[in-house]
Design a protein around this motif. Structure first.
Motif, PDB file in Angstrom:
ATOM      1  N   SER A 163      -4.784   0.121   7.453  1.00 10.54           N
ATOM      2  CA  SER A 163      -3.925  -0.827   8.556  1.00 10.54           C
ATOM      3  C   SER A 163      -4.027  -1.993   8.077  1.00 10.54           C
ATOM      4  CB  SER A 163      -4.979  -0.679  10.087  1.00 10.54           C
ATOM      5  OG  SER A 163      -4.199  -1.374  10.944  1.00 10.54           O
ATOM      6  N   GLN A 164      -2.393  -2.623   7.807  1.00  9.48           N
ATOM      7  CA  GLN A 164      -2.251  -3.664   7.320  1.00  9.48           C
ATOM      8  C   GLN A 164      -1.818  -4.611   8.425  1.00  9.48           C
ATOM      9  OE1 GLN A 164      -0.010  -3.771   3.840  1.00  9.48           O
ATOM     10  NE2 GLN A 164      -1.053  -2.396   3.060  1.00  9.48           N
ATOM     11  N   CYS A 165      -0.437  -4.531   9.055  1.00 12.33           N
ATOM     12  CA  CYS A 165      -0.423  -5.571  10.192  1.00 12.33           C
ATOM     13  C   CYS A 165      -0.702  -4.800  11.566  1.00 12.33           C
ATOM     14  CB  CYS A 165       1.252  -5.419  10.089  1.00 12.33           C
ATOM     15  SG  CYS A 165       2.165  -3.912  10.954  1.00 12.33           S
ATOM     16  N   PHE A 208       0.371  -2.867  13.487  1.00  8.29           N
ATOM     17  CA  PHE A 208       1.310  -2.405  14.485  1.00  8.29           C
ATOM     18  C   PHE A 208       1.399  -1.030  14.920  1.00  8.29           C
ATOM     19  CE2 PHE A 208       5.325  -2.204  17.145  1.00  8.29           C
ATOM     20  CZ  PHE A 208       5.437  -3.136  17.735  1.00  8.29           C
ATOM     21  N   THR A 266      -0.642   1.477  14.190  1.00  8.03           N
ATOM     22  CA  THR A 266      -2.146   2.127  13.959  1.00  8.03           C
ATOM     23  C   THR A 266      -2.663   2.779  15.250  1.00  8.03           C
ATOM     24  OG1 THR A 266      -2.419   0.129  12.493  1.00  8.03           O
ATOM     25  CG2 THR A 266      -4.131   2.158  12.605  1.00  8.03           C
ATOM     26  N   CYS A 314       5.081   4.151   9.303  1.00  2.00           N
ATOM     27  CA  CYS A 314       4.315   2.939   8.705  1.00  2.00           C
ATOM     28  C   CYS A 314       4.987   2.261   7.849  1.00  2.00           C
ATOM     29  CB  CYS A 314       2.788   3.259   8.434  1.00  2.00           C
ATOM     30  SG  CYS A 314       1.827   1.952   7.789  1.00  2.00           S
ATOM     31  N   ARG A 315       5.059   1.099   7.778  1.00  2.00           N
ATOM     32  CA  ARG A 315       6.003   0.497   6.691  1.00  2.00           C
ATOM     33  C   ARG A 315       4.955  -0.189   5.684  1.00  2.00           C
ATOM     34  NH1 ARG A 315      10.129   1.368   3.544  1.00  2.00           N
ATOM     35  NH2 ARG A 315      11.627  -0.519   3.281  1.00  2.00           N
ATOM     36  N   CYS A 316       3.566  -0.520   6.023  1.00  2.00           N
ATOM     37  CA  CYS A 316       3.089  -1.455   5.341  1.00  2.00           C
ATOM     38  C   CYS A 316       2.243  -0.547   4.127  1.00  2.00           C
ATOM     39  CB  CYS A 316       1.876  -2.233   5.951  1.00  2.00           C
ATOM     40  SG  CYS A 316       2.698  -3.450   7.356  1.00  2.00           S
ATOM     41  N   LEU A 334       7.784  -3.063  11.094  1.00  3.84           N
ATOM     42  CA  LEU A 334       7.747  -2.419  12.154  1.00  3.84           C
ATOM     43  C   LEU A 334       7.736  -3.034  13.697  1.00  3.84           C
ATOM     44  CD1 LEU A 334       6.106   1.127  13.081  1.00  3.84           C
ATOM     45  CD2 LEU A 334       8.183   0.311  11.290  1.00  3.84           C
TER      46      LEU A 334
HETATM   47  S1  FES Z   1       0.161  -0.971   9.159  1.00  2.00           S
HETATM   48 FE1  FES Z   1       1.937  -2.125   9.593  1.00  2.00          FE
HETATM   49  S2  FES Z   1       3.452  -0.485  10.025  1.00  2.00           S
HETATM   50 FE2  FES Z   1       1.627   0.423   9.607  1.00  2.00          FE
END
Ligand code: FES
Ligand code: FES
Length: 503
Positions: free
Chosen positions: A92-94, A96, A98, A124-126, A248
Protein backbone atom coordinates in the motif's frame (compact mmCIF):
# COMPACT_ATOMS: atom_id res chain seq x y z
CA UNK A 1 -34.70 4.82 4.30
CA UNK A 2 -32.87 2.62 6.76
CA UNK A 3 -30.18 0.00 6.70
CA UNK A 4 -27.63 -1.46 9.08
CA UNK A 5 -24.15 0.02 8.78
CA UNK A 6 -21.34 -1.73 10.60
CA UNK A 7 -23.78 -3.19 13.12
CA UNK A 8 -25.82 -0.05 13.83
CA UNK A 9 -29.10 1.10 12.23
CA UNK A 10 -28.81 4.28 10.13
CA UNK A 11 -31.27 6.43 8.25
CA UNK A 12 -30.53 8.48 5.12
CA UNK A 13 -32.43 10.07 2.20
CA UNK A 14 -33.25 7.45 -0.40
CA UNK A 15 -31.79 9.36 -3.37
CA UNK A 16 -28.32 8.88 -4.77
CA UNK A 17 -25.74 6.16 -4.50
CA UNK A 18 -24.66 4.10 -1.55
CA UNK A 19 -21.19 5.63 -1.86
CA UNK A 20 -22.50 9.17 -1.61
CA UNK A 21 -24.66 8.18 1.39
CA UNK A 22 -21.68 6.59 3.10
CA UNK A 23 -19.22 9.41 2.48
CA UNK A 24 -21.40 12.51 2.43
CA UNK A 25 -24.09 11.62 4.99
CA UNK A 26 -22.60 8.98 7.27
CA UNK A 27 -18.97 10.03 7.58
CA UNK A 28 -17.48 6.77 6.27
CA UNK A 29 -14.00 7.46 4.93
CA UNK A 30 -12.60 4.04 4.03
CA UNK A 31 -14.79 3.75 0.93
CA UNK A 32 -13.13 5.99 -1.67
CA UNK A 33 -14.44 7.65 -4.79
CA UNK A 34 -11.92 6.87 -7.51
CA UNK A 35 -14.21 6.83 -10.53
CA UNK A 36 -17.85 7.19 -9.48
CA UNK A 37 -20.17 6.45 -11.13
CA UNK A 38 -18.09 4.31 -13.51
CA UNK A 39 -17.87 1.33 -11.14
CA UNK A 40 -14.44 0.43 -12.52
CA UNK A 41 -11.75 1.07 -9.90
CA UNK A 42 -13.06 -0.92 -6.94
CA UNK A 43 -12.02 1.78 -4.44
CA UNK A 44 -15.58 2.01 -3.08
CA UNK A 45 -16.02 -1.73 -2.46
CA UNK A 46 -18.12 -2.59 0.60
CA UNK A 47 -20.02 -5.68 1.71
CA UNK A 48 -23.78 -5.78 1.23
CA UNK A 49 -25.21 -8.75 3.14
CA UNK A 50 -21.67 -10.13 3.13
CA UNK A 51 -21.06 -9.82 -0.64
CA UNK A 52 -18.56 -7.35 -2.15
CA UNK A 53 -20.32 -4.55 -4.05
CA UNK A 54 -19.07 -1.34 -5.63
CA UNK A 55 -21.00 1.31 -3.74
CA UNK A 56 -20.75 3.96 -6.47
CA UNK A 57 -23.12 2.11 -8.78
CA UNK A 58 -25.39 0.79 -6.05
CA UNK A 59 -28.44 3.02 -5.51
CA UNK A 60 -28.73 3.56 -1.78
CA UNK A 61 -32.41 2.64 -2.06
CA UNK A 62 -31.33 -0.88 -2.98
CA UNK A 63 -29.78 -1.51 0.43
CA UNK A 64 -32.96 -0.67 2.38
CA UNK A 65 -33.23 -3.12 5.26
CA UNK A 66 -29.91 -4.77 4.39
CA UNK A 67 -26.57 -5.05 6.16
CA UNK A 68 -23.70 -2.93 4.85
CA UNK A 69 -20.17 -3.46 6.13
CA UNK A 70 -17.31 -1.13 5.33
CA UNK A 71 -13.70 -1.63 6.35
CA UNK A 72 -14.47 0.22 9.59
CA UNK A 73 -16.93 -2.54 10.48
CA UNK A 74 -14.55 -5.44 9.91
CA UNK A 75 -13.34 -7.25 13.04
CA UNK A 76 -10.44 -5.29 14.58
CA UNK A 77 -7.95 -8.16 14.52
CA UNK A 78 -8.72 -9.04 10.93
CA UNK A 79 -8.44 -5.44 9.80
CA UNK A 80 -5.19 -4.90 11.66
CA UNK A 81 -3.79 -8.17 10.27
CA UNK A 82 -4.37 -6.89 6.73
CA UNK A 83 -2.93 -3.48 7.54
CA UNK A 84 0.21 -5.07 9.01
CA UNK A 85 0.62 -7.49 6.11
CA UNK A 86 0.27 -4.77 3.48
CA UNK A 87 2.67 -2.49 5.32
CA UNK A 88 5.15 -5.37 5.69
CA UNK A 89 5.28 -6.01 1.92
CA UNK A 90 4.90 -2.42 0.74
CA UNK A 91 1.54 -3.36 -0.77
CA UNK A 92 0.00 0.00 0.00
CA UNK A 93 1.69 3.21 -1.12
CA UNK A 94 -0.81 6.06 -1.32
CA UNK A 95 -3.40 3.68 0.13
CA UNK A 96 -6.31 5.05 -1.86
CA UNK A 97 -7.09 1.72 -3.50
CA UNK A 98 -6.33 -0.47 -0.49
CA UNK A 99 -9.49 -0.40 1.68
CA UNK A 100 -11.61 -1.62 -1.23
CA UNK A 101 -9.04 -4.29 -2.02
CA UNK A 102 -8.98 -5.52 1.58
CA UNK A 103 -12.77 -5.74 1.64
CA UNK A 104 -12.71 -7.72 -1.61
CA UNK A 105 -10.02 -10.10 -0.40
CA UNK A 106 -11.52 -10.86 3.01
CA UNK A 107 -13.01 -14.14 1.82
CA UNK A 108 -10.56 -14.98 -0.97
CA UNK A 109 -8.28 -17.99 -0.52
CA UNK A 110 -4.62 -16.99 0.00
CA UNK A 111 -3.63 -18.44 -3.35
CA UNK A 112 -1.89 -16.31 -5.99
CA UNK A 113 -4.24 -17.14 -8.85
CA UNK A 114 -7.35 -16.53 -6.73
CA UNK A 115 -6.02 -13.24 -5.40
CA UNK A 116 -5.04 -12.03 -8.87
CA UNK A 117 -8.46 -12.92 -10.19
CA UNK A 118 -10.14 -11.02 -7.35
CA UNK A 119 -7.97 -8.01 -8.15
CA UNK A 120 -9.50 -7.82 -11.63
CA UNK A 121 -12.26 -5.75 -10.05
CA UNK A 122 -9.71 -3.21 -8.79
CA UNK A 123 -7.21 -0.66 -9.91
CA UNK A 124 -3.96 0.21 -8.20
CA UNK A 125 -1.60 2.57 -9.93
CA UNK A 126 1.17 2.75 -7.35
CA UNK A 127 2.24 -0.75 -6.45
CA UNK A 128 2.28 -2.83 -9.62
CA UNK A 129 0.18 -5.46 -7.78
CA UNK A 130 2.96 -7.82 -6.78
CA UNK A 131 3.33 -6.59 -3.20
CA UNK A 132 -0.45 -6.69 -2.72
CA UNK A 133 -0.49 -10.32 -3.85
CA UNK A 134 2.42 -11.10 -1.52
CA UNK A 135 0.53 -9.57 1.40
CA UNK A 136 -2.60 -11.55 0.61
CA UNK A 137 -0.83 -14.87 0.08
CA UNK A 138 1.94 -14.74 2.69
CA UNK A 139 0.18 -12.57 5.30
CA UNK A 140 3.44 -11.41 6.92
CA UNK A 141 3.16 -9.91 10.37
CA UNK A 142 4.39 -6.56 11.58
CA UNK A 143 8.15 -6.41 12.11
CA UNK A 144 10.42 -3.76 13.53
CA UNK A 145 11.20 -1.13 10.92
CA UNK A 146 12.15 2.50 10.94
CA UNK A 147 8.98 3.89 9.41
CA UNK A 148 10.35 7.42 9.40
CA UNK A 149 13.16 6.23 7.15
CA UNK A 150 10.58 4.40 5.07
CA UNK A 151 8.53 7.58 4.73
CA UNK A 152 11.65 9.44 3.65
CA UNK A 153 12.32 6.88 0.92
CA UNK A 154 8.66 7.12 -0.11
CA UNK A 155 8.95 10.91 -0.28
CA UNK A 156 12.06 10.68 -2.42
CA UNK A 157 10.48 8.18 -4.79
CA UNK A 158 7.01 9.71 -4.86
CA UNK A 159 8.15 13.30 -5.11
CA UNK A 160 5.77 14.41 -2.36
CA UNK A 161 5.20 13.87 1.33
CA UNK A 162 4.04 10.33 1.96
CA UNK A 163 3.28 8.33 5.09
CA UNK A 164 4.34 4.73 5.59
CA UNK A 165 2.43 2.91 8.32
CA UNK A 166 -0.20 0.19 8.69
CA UNK A 167 -3.00 2.76 8.90
CA UNK A 168 -2.19 3.92 5.37
CA UNK A 169 -3.49 0.56 4.11
CA UNK A 170 -6.76 1.29 5.88
CA UNK A 171 -7.20 4.36 3.71
CA UNK A 172 -6.10 6.78 6.41
CA UNK A 173 -3.11 8.24 4.64
CA UNK A 174 -4.71 11.66 4.83
CA UNK A 175 -6.56 12.32 1.58
CA UNK A 176 -7.84 15.82 1.06
CA UNK A 177 -11.45 14.84 0.54
CA UNK A 178 -11.42 12.67 3.69
CA UNK A 179 -10.46 15.50 5.99
CA UNK A 180 -13.07 18.05 4.86
CA UNK A 181 -15.37 19.33 7.63
CA UNK A 182 -18.59 17.30 7.79
CA UNK A 183 -20.76 20.37 7.13
CA UNK A 184 -18.96 21.17 3.86
CA UNK A 185 -20.88 21.84 0.74
CA UNK A 186 -19.51 20.10 -2.32
CA UNK A 187 -18.80 21.68 -5.68
CA UNK A 188 -18.30 19.81 -8.93
CA UNK A 189 -17.76 20.87 -12.49
CA UNK A 190 -20.79 20.66 -14.75
CA UNK A 191 -20.26 19.62 -18.37
CA UNK A 192 -20.74 23.31 -19.25
CA UNK A 193 -17.74 24.20 -17.09
CA UNK A 194 -19.96 25.84 -14.44
CA UNK A 195 -19.45 24.98 -10.75
CA UNK A 196 -22.50 23.26 -9.27
CA UNK A 197 -22.80 23.33 -5.48
CA UNK A 198 -24.90 20.92 -3.39
CA UNK A 199 -24.85 19.06 -0.10
CA UNK A 200 -23.62 15.76 -1.53
CA UNK A 201 -21.72 14.52 -4.57
CA UNK A 202 -24.74 12.54 -5.81
CA UNK A 203 -26.96 15.59 -5.57
CA UNK A 204 -24.41 17.82 -7.28
CA UNK A 205 -23.99 15.34 -10.12
CA UNK A 206 -27.71 15.09 -10.60
CA UNK A 207 -28.10 18.87 -10.61
CA UNK A 208 -25.23 19.25 -13.05
CA UNK A 209 -26.56 16.59 -15.41
CA UNK A 210 -23.26 14.72 -15.36
CA UNK A 211 -23.23 11.57 -17.44
CA UNK A 212 -20.56 8.99 -16.74
CA UNK A 213 -17.73 8.82 -19.23
CA UNK A 214 -17.43 5.82 -21.48
CA UNK A 215 -14.72 3.99 -23.22
CA UNK A 216 -14.90 5.41 -26.69
CA UNK A 217 -14.64 3.78 -30.08
CA UNK A 218 -12.17 6.44 -31.20
CA UNK A 219 -8.76 4.95 -31.85
CA UNK A 220 -5.39 5.86 -30.38
CA UNK A 221 -3.41 8.36 -32.39
CA UNK A 222 0.30 9.00 -32.65
CA UNK A 223 0.10 12.71 -33.30
CA UNK A 224 3.73 13.33 -34.27
CA UNK A 225 5.89 11.51 -36.80
CA UNK A 226 9.50 11.64 -37.92
CA UNK A 227 9.42 13.51 -41.26
CA UNK A 228 10.02 11.25 -44.26
CA UNK A 229 12.99 13.23 -45.42
CA UNK A 230 14.80 12.64 -42.12
CA UNK A 231 14.06 8.96 -41.53
CA UNK A 232 17.32 7.93 -43.20
CA UNK A 233 19.37 9.64 -40.50
CA UNK A 234 18.35 7.21 -37.80
CA UNK A 235 19.06 3.68 -36.72
CA UNK A 236 15.80 3.57 -34.83
CA UNK A 237 12.70 5.68 -34.33
CA UNK A 238 9.90 5.78 -31.79
CA UNK A 239 6.48 7.42 -31.63
CA UNK A 240 4.43 7.76 -28.47
CA UNK A 241 0.79 8.55 -27.87
CA UNK A 242 -1.21 10.25 -25.12
CA UNK A 243 -0.92 8.41 -21.80
CA UNK A 244 -3.00 9.00 -18.70
CA UNK A 245 -1.00 9.32 -15.46
CA UNK A 246 -3.95 7.50 -13.85
CA UNK A 247 -3.31 8.38 -10.24
CA UNK A 248 -6.22 6.96 -8.30
CA UNK A 249 -7.20 9.75 -5.94
CA UNK A 250 -9.06 12.32 -8.04
CA UNK A 251 -7.96 15.88 -7.40
CA UNK A 252 -9.84 17.26 -4.41
CA UNK A 253 -9.51 20.39 -2.32
CA UNK A 254 -11.45 21.87 0.57
CA UNK A 255 -11.41 25.25 2.20
CA UNK A 256 -13.17 27.04 5.05
CA UNK A 257 -14.27 30.65 4.52
CA UNK A 258 -11.25 32.91 4.84
CA UNK A 259 -8.97 29.89 5.26
CA UNK A 260 -6.16 28.15 3.42
CA UNK A 261 -7.18 25.45 0.93
CA UNK A 262 -6.23 21.86 1.82
CA UNK A 263 -5.17 19.57 -1.03
CA UNK A 264 -4.70 18.21 -3.56
CA UNK A 265 -1.33 16.67 -2.61
CA UNK A 266 -1.56 15.15 0.82
CA UNK A 267 -0.34 11.59 0.42
CA UNK A 268 1.81 10.80 -2.57
CA UNK A 269 2.94 12.61 -5.63
CA UNK A 270 0.49 11.35 -8.25
CA UNK A 271 3.49 10.75 -10.55
CA UNK A 272 3.71 14.48 -11.16
CA UNK A 273 0.19 14.71 -12.56
CA UNK A 274 -1.48 16.97 -10.02
CA UNK A 275 -0.74 20.63 -10.49
CA UNK A 276 -4.08 22.08 -9.64
CA UNK A 277 -3.54 25.53 -8.22
CA UNK A 278 -6.76 26.59 -9.94
CA UNK A 279 -8.71 24.13 -7.76
CA UNK A 280 -7.29 25.71 -4.62
CA UNK A 281 -8.25 29.15 -5.87
CA UNK A 282 -11.74 27.92 -6.71
CA UNK A 283 -12.24 26.26 -3.31
CA UNK A 284 -11.27 29.47 -1.55
CA UNK A 285 -13.51 31.58 -3.76
CA UNK A 286 -16.55 29.32 -3.36
CA UNK A 287 -16.08 28.94 0.42
CA UNK A 288 -16.04 32.72 0.76
CA UNK A 289 -18.97 33.16 -1.62
CA UNK A 290 -21.18 30.61 0.19
CA UNK A 291 -19.73 31.35 3.63
CA UNK A 292 -19.53 27.61 4.23
CA UNK A 293 -16.71 25.05 4.15
CA UNK A 294 -16.44 23.92 0.54
CA UNK A 295 -15.13 20.71 -1.02
CA UNK A 296 -14.32 20.52 -4.68
CA UNK A 297 -13.93 17.06 -6.11
CA UNK A 298 -13.10 16.34 -9.69
CA UNK A 299 -14.81 13.42 -11.34
CA UNK A 300 -12.62 10.85 -13.05
CA UNK A 301 -13.72 12.29 -16.37
CA UNK A 302 -12.57 15.77 -15.35
CA UNK A 303 -9.25 14.40 -14.12
CA UNK A 304 -8.61 12.79 -17.49
CA UNK A 305 -9.61 15.89 -19.43
CA UNK A 306 -7.62 18.31 -17.31
CA UNK A 307 -4.62 16.54 -15.81
CA UNK A 308 -1.24 16.96 -17.40
CA UNK A 309 0.14 14.16 -19.61
CA UNK A 310 3.67 13.40 -20.67
CA UNK A 311 4.19 15.06 -24.05
CA UNK A 312 3.67 12.73 -27.02
CA UNK A 313 6.65 12.71 -29.34
CA UNK A 314 8.46 11.17 -32.25
CA UNK A 315 12.19 10.67 -32.08
CA UNK A 316 15.09 9.15 -33.93
CA UNK A 317 18.43 8.01 -32.61
CA UNK A 318 21.65 7.71 -34.61
CA UNK A 319 24.27 5.01 -34.17
CA UNK A 320 26.41 7.33 -32.05
CA UNK A 321 23.56 7.96 -29.58
CA UNK A 322 22.70 11.45 -30.78
CA UNK A 323 19.23 12.13 -32.08
CA UNK A 324 16.31 14.39 -32.84
CA UNK A 325 13.12 14.83 -30.90
CA UNK A 326 9.86 16.15 -32.36
CA UNK A 327 7.81 16.82 -29.26
CA UNK A 328 4.50 18.41 -28.34
CA UNK A 329 5.24 21.99 -27.34
CA UNK A 330 5.81 21.89 -23.59
CA UNK A 331 7.38 24.56 -21.37
CA UNK A 332 10.98 23.74 -20.47
CA UNK A 333 11.53 20.89 -22.90
CA UNK A 334 14.45 22.50 -24.73
CA UNK A 335 16.22 23.31 -21.46
CA UNK A 336 15.66 19.78 -20.18
CA UNK A 337 17.06 18.14 -23.28
CA UNK A 338 20.00 20.55 -23.34
CA UNK A 339 20.82 19.36 -19.83
CA UNK A 340 20.36 15.61 -20.23
CA UNK A 341 21.29 15.09 -23.88
CA UNK A 342 23.15 18.05 -25.34
CA UNK A 343 23.71 16.21 -28.64
CA UNK A 344 19.98 15.95 -29.26
CA UNK A 345 18.04 18.44 -31.34
CA UNK A 346 14.55 19.47 -30.18
CA UNK A 347 11.75 20.50 -32.50
CA UNK A 348 8.55 21.52 -30.76
CA UNK A 349 5.31 20.73 -32.57
CA UNK A 350 1.92 22.26 -31.86
CA UNK A 351 -0.57 19.46 -31.35
CA UNK A 352 -4.07 20.02 -29.97
CA UNK A 353 -4.79 18.04 -26.82
CA UNK A 354 -4.75 18.08 -23.03
CA UNK A 355 -1.99 19.92 -21.17
CA UNK A 356 1.46 18.37 -21.14
CA UNK A 357 4.11 18.67 -18.46
CA UNK A 358 7.66 17.62 -17.81
CA UNK A 359 6.58 16.99 -14.21
CA UNK A 360 5.30 13.58 -15.22
CA UNK A 361 7.55 10.71 -14.27
CA UNK A 362 10.85 11.01 -16.17
CA UNK A 363 9.06 12.76 -19.03
CA UNK A 364 11.15 13.09 -22.19
CA UNK A 365 14.45 12.10 -20.61
CA UNK A 366 13.20 8.51 -20.24
CA UNK A 367 12.27 8.43 -23.92
CA UNK A 368 15.75 9.68 -24.86
CA UNK A 369 17.38 7.18 -22.47
CA UNK A 370 15.38 4.35 -24.02
CA UNK A 371 16.41 5.33 -27.54
CA UNK A 372 20.05 5.71 -26.56
CA UNK A 373 20.02 2.33 -24.79
CA UNK A 374 18.68 0.73 -27.97
CA UNK A 375 21.89 1.51 -29.86
CA UNK A 376 24.31 0.40 -27.16
CA UNK A 377 25.25 -2.95 -25.68
CA UNK A 378 24.95 -1.98 -22.05
CA UNK A 379 21.65 -1.85 -20.24
CA UNK A 380 22.46 0.56 -17.42
CA UNK A 381 20.33 3.69 -17.50
CA UNK A 382 21.40 6.77 -15.56
CA UNK A 383 18.81 9.27 -14.40
CA UNK A 384 19.75 12.95 -14.52
CA UNK A 385 20.29 12.78 -10.73
CA UNK A 386 22.96 10.08 -11.16
CA UNK A 387 20.92 7.14 -9.85
CA UNK A 388 21.05 4.10 -12.10
CA UNK A 389 19.03 1.02 -12.97
CA UNK A 390 19.66 -2.02 -15.15
CA UNK A 391 16.79 -4.18 -16.34
CA UNK A 392 16.10 -7.25 -18.40
CA UNK A 393 12.75 -8.57 -19.53
CA UNK A 394 12.02 -12.10 -20.70
CA UNK A 395 9.33 -14.75 -20.55
CA UNK A 396 10.40 -15.41 -16.96
CA UNK A 397 9.72 -11.89 -15.82
CA UNK A 398 11.55 -8.65 -15.24
CA UNK A 399 14.80 -8.33 -13.30
CA UNK A 400 16.06 -4.98 -12.14
CA UNK A 401 19.23 -3.86 -10.33
CA UNK A 402 19.33 -0.39 -8.87
CA UNK A 403 21.90 1.87 -7.29
CA UNK A 404 20.72 4.89 -5.32
CA UNK A 405 22.72 5.05 -2.12
CA UNK A 406 21.31 3.76 1.16
CA UNK A 407 17.90 2.14 0.62
CA UNK A 408 16.68 3.69 3.91
CA UNK A 409 13.98 1.00 3.96
CA UNK A 410 14.24 -2.08 1.75
CA UNK A 411 10.52 -2.75 1.65
CA UNK A 412 9.59 0.74 0.55
CA UNK A 413 12.33 1.03 -2.03
CA UNK A 414 11.43 -2.36 -3.51
CA UNK A 415 7.76 -1.45 -3.61
CA UNK A 416 8.39 1.79 -5.48
CA UNK A 417 10.73 0.08 -7.91
CA UNK A 418 8.14 -2.61 -8.65
CA UNK A 419 5.51 0.07 -9.16
CA UNK A 420 7.76 1.95 -11.58
CA UNK A 421 8.57 -1.27 -13.46
CA UNK A 422 4.88 -2.09 -13.79
CA UNK A 423 4.17 1.40 -15.10
CA UNK A 424 6.96 1.07 -17.66
CA UNK A 425 5.65 -2.27 -18.89
CA UNK A 426 2.21 -0.75 -19.33
CA UNK A 427 3.65 2.28 -21.12
CA UNK A 428 5.51 0.21 -23.67
CA UNK A 429 2.87 -2.45 -24.18
CA UNK A 430 -0.57 -1.22 -23.45
CA UNK A 431 -1.27 2.27 -22.19
CA UNK A 432 -2.82 5.08 -24.18
CA UNK A 433 -5.92 7.24 -24.38
CA UNK A 434 -7.72 8.38 -27.49
CA UNK A 435 -7.39 12.08 -28.33
CA UNK A 436 -8.89 13.21 -31.61
CA UNK A 437 -7.46 15.66 -34.13
CA UNK A 438 -9.23 18.57 -32.41
CA UNK A 439 -7.58 17.65 -29.12
CA UNK A 440 -10.67 16.22 -27.42
CA UNK A 441 -9.98 13.37 -25.01
CA UNK A 442 -12.29 10.42 -25.61
CA UNK A 443 -11.17 7.70 -23.23
CA UNK A 444 -12.51 8.86 -19.90
CA UNK A 445 -12.89 5.64 -17.97
CA UNK A 446 -10.40 3.95 -15.70
CA UNK A 447 -10.46 0.74 -17.71
CA UNK A 448 -9.69 2.48 -20.97
CA UNK A 449 -6.24 3.68 -19.89
CA UNK A 450 -4.66 0.29 -20.53
CA UNK A 451 -2.98 -0.10 -17.12
CA UNK A 452 -1.69 -3.67 -16.82
CA UNK A 453 -3.86 -5.90 -14.65
CA UNK A 454 -2.46 -8.13 -11.95
CA UNK A 455 -3.02 -11.24 -14.08
CA UNK A 456 -1.02 -9.70 -16.93
CA UNK A 457 1.90 -8.47 -14.84
CA UNK A 458 5.02 -10.64 -14.88
CA UNK A 459 7.09 -11.34 -11.80
CA UNK A 460 9.34 -8.37 -11.08
CA UNK A 461 12.58 -8.98 -9.23
CA UNK A 462 14.43 -6.04 -7.65
CA UNK A 463 18.03 -6.11 -6.47
CA UNK A 464 19.26 -3.09 -4.57
CA UNK A 465 22.96 -2.29 -4.66
CA UNK A 466 24.25 0.15 -2.08
CA UNK A 467 26.75 1.85 -4.33
CA UNK A 468 27.86 4.26 -1.63
CA UNK A 469 26.38 7.23 -3.45
CA UNK A 470 24.02 9.81 -2.01
CA UNK A 471 20.43 8.82 -1.30
CA UNK A 472 18.28 9.75 -4.28
CA UNK A 473 15.24 8.89 -6.35
CA UNK A 474 15.73 5.77 -8.43
CA UNK A 475 12.23 4.72 -9.45
CA UNK A 476 12.42 7.07 -12.42
CA UNK A 477 15.60 5.29 -13.55
CA UNK A 478 13.80 1.97 -13.07
CA UNK A 479 10.96 3.25 -15.21
CA UNK A 480 13.35 4.15 -18.02
CA UNK A 481 15.45 0.98 -17.72
CA UNK A 482 12.45 -1.36 -17.73
CA UNK A 483 10.95 0.51 -20.68
CA UNK A 484 14.26 0.06 -22.52
CA UNK A 485 14.35 -3.65 -21.70
CA UNK A 486 10.74 -4.20 -22.66
CA UNK A 487 11.23 -2.34 -25.93
CA UNK A 488 14.17 -4.57 -26.73
CA UNK A 489 11.95 -7.57 -26.01
CA UNK A 490 9.32 -6.10 -28.36
CA UNK A 491 12.04 -5.92 -31.04
CA UNK A 492 11.97 -2.13 -31.05
CA UNK A 493 8.42 -1.79 -32.36
CA UNK A 494 8.34 1.76 -33.76
CA UNK A 495 5.40 3.03 -31.75
CA UNK A 496 4.05 2.61 -28.23
CA UNK A 497 1.94 1.05 -26.94
CA UNK A 498 3.16 -1.79 -29.09
CA UNK A 499 0.65 -4.42 -28.00
CA UNK A 500 -2.37 -2.33 -28.97
CA UNK A 501 -3.55 -1.19 -32.36
CA UNK A 502 -5.44 2.02 -32.91
CA UNK A 503 -8.23 0.52 -30.83
S1 FES B 1 -1.52 2.22 -3.39
FE1 FES B 1 -1.90 4.02 -4.57
S2 FES B 1 -3.38 3.35 -5.99
FE2 FES B 1 -2.90 1.56 -4.90
S1 FES C 1 -15.48 4.65 -7.17
FE1 FES C 1 -16.72 2.91 -7.29
S2 FES C 1 -15.66 1.57 -8.59
FE2 FES C 1 -14.51 3.41 -8.64
Amino acid sequence: MEFVLNGAPVSVPSEGTLLSALRDRLGVRSAKDGCAPQGQCGCCTVLVDGEPRVACVTPVSRVAGRVVTTLEGVDDDVRQGWADALCATGGSQCGFCTPGIIVRLLDVEPVKADVERALLAHMCRCTGWQTIVEAAVDRPQRRERDLDAAAERARIEGGASQRVAPHVALGRGGFADDSAPSDSLVAILAPSGERVVASSVSEARQLAGVVPGRRSTVGLTWPIDVPDDRQHEFVRTLRTTWVEPAYLEPDAVWCVPGGEPVGPLTNGGAFGGKTTQWLRDEARRLADEHDRPMRIVLSREDVVRRSAKRPPLAAGVRANGSGVLWVRTTPGVRELVATVAHDWEVIEVDVPGPPTSLGLRAAVWAEIAVLKASVTDHDRVFAPNGAWAEASSSGDGVSVRVGCGDALDDVTLRSYCIGAAHMALGWVRNEGIAVDARGTVHDLTIRSFGVLRAVDTPAIHIEVVDDGSAVRNVSDAVFAAVAAAEWRRAEFAPRWPCARDGR
